[in-house]
Design an enzyme around this catalytic site. Structure first.
Site, PDB file in Angstrom:
ATOM      1  CE  LYS A 130      -3.315  -3.795  -0.255  1.00 47.34           C
ATOM      2  NZ  LYS A 130      -3.397  -3.969  -1.708  1.00 47.34           N
TER       3      LYS A 130
ATOM      4  NE  ARG B 233       1.243  -8.279   0.872  1.00 46.11           N
ATOM      5  CZ  ARG B 233       1.475  -7.444  -0.114  1.00 46.11           C
ATOM      6  NH1 ARG B 233       1.734  -7.898  -1.302  1.00 46.11           N
ATOM      7  NH2 ARG B 233       1.448  -6.151   0.089  1.00 46.11           N
TER       8      ARG B 233
ATOM      9  NE  ARG C 132       1.473   2.352  -6.239  1.00 47.49           N
ATOM     10  CZ  ARG C 132       1.142   1.278  -5.526  1.00 47.49           C
ATOM     11  NH1 ARG C 132       0.229   1.359  -4.580  1.00 47.49           N
ATOM     12  NH2 ARG C 132       1.704   0.122  -5.770  1.00 47.49           N
TER      13      ARG C 132
ATOM     14  NE  ARG D  54       5.335   1.106  -4.600  1.00 44.95           N
ATOM     15  CZ  ARG D  54       4.388   0.471  -3.922  1.00 44.95           C
ATOM     16  NH1 ARG D  54       3.539   1.150  -3.178  1.00 44.95           N
ATOM     17  NH2 ARG D  54       4.284  -0.824  -3.981  1.00 44.95           N
TER      18      ARG D  54
ATOM     19  NE  ARG E 252       2.971  -5.315  -6.804  1.00 49.98           N
ATOM     20  CZ  ARG E 252       2.636  -4.029  -6.741  1.00 49.98           C
ATOM     21  NH1 ARG E 252       2.985  -3.197  -7.710  1.00 49.98           N
ATOM     22  NH2 ARG E 252       1.970  -3.570  -5.718  1.00 49.98           N
TER      23      ARG E 252
END
Length: 191
Positions: free
Chosen positions: A14, A90, A129, A135, A146
């Site tokens: 995204k 969401r 990532r 992160r 998630r």
């Protein structure tokens, strides 16, 4: 005015695709993830509350997100080409609130672009990532949570926009340029 929602499971691309859309169509980009990370980095009260949810792989409460977005959308005014929402809505309740908020401002969402990526690929992308970005939410346990949350709470948003005839499924597998080509075809047809 072109107002777009880009959605898909965590790791679907995204953010990458949003950047390309912003550049091509000159839209204002609103990422709830970026807005929340800024609040957390600034150690605001909102940021501390949000961090409690995010660190557990949970969604931040609807009203908190809606209030942040309403403030940012109103700040843009009407002298823009449109917006792209990344990471919002969401939940169906957020989608309903968004539609209401847009209608109050004499605006409409043109299309929800839904990036579809295979689960194994999503996990690989997020692990990589996490290794490069640092992160804390990109670890296998949180990623799994998630993805579960996405399937139960966020995927129904696609049905909401499908029922409004504002839905476009996009194959999110392939090169960045291939995926962007598919998205551009959809957006061009909504101009």
């Amino acid at each position: 005015m072109l107002n777009v929602i880009i959605c898909g499971a965590p790791g679907c691309g995204k953010g990458t695709q949003s950047d390309l859309i912003v550049n091509k169509y000159q839209l204002k980009h609103l990422s709830t993830g970026d807005l929340l990370r800024k609040e957390m980095a600034d150690k605001t009260e909102l940021g501390q509350i949000a961090e409690g949810y995010i660190s557990k792989g949970q969604l931040v409460p609807d009203q908190m997100i809606i209030d942040i977005l309403a403030k940012n959308i109103e700040a843009f005014g009407n002298d823009i080409n449109g917006i792209i929402l990344d990471g919002f809505p969401r939940t169906v309740a957020q989608a309903e609130a968004l539609e209401s908020m847009m209608a109050k401002n004499n605006k409409t969402i043109n299309v929800l672009v839904d990036l579809s990526v295979e689960k194994d690929e999503l996990i690989d992308r997020l692990i990589k990532r996490g290794q490069t970005s640092g992160r804390s939410d990109d670890n296998l346990e949180t990623i799994t949570k998630r993805l579960e949350v996405y399937q139960t709470q966020t995927a129904p948003v696609s049905d909401f926009y499908r029922n409004l005839n504002k839905y476009a499924a996009i194959d999110g597998m392939g090169t960045i340029d291939e995926i962007f080509g598919r998205i551009s075809a959809v957006l061009d047809s909504n101009l």
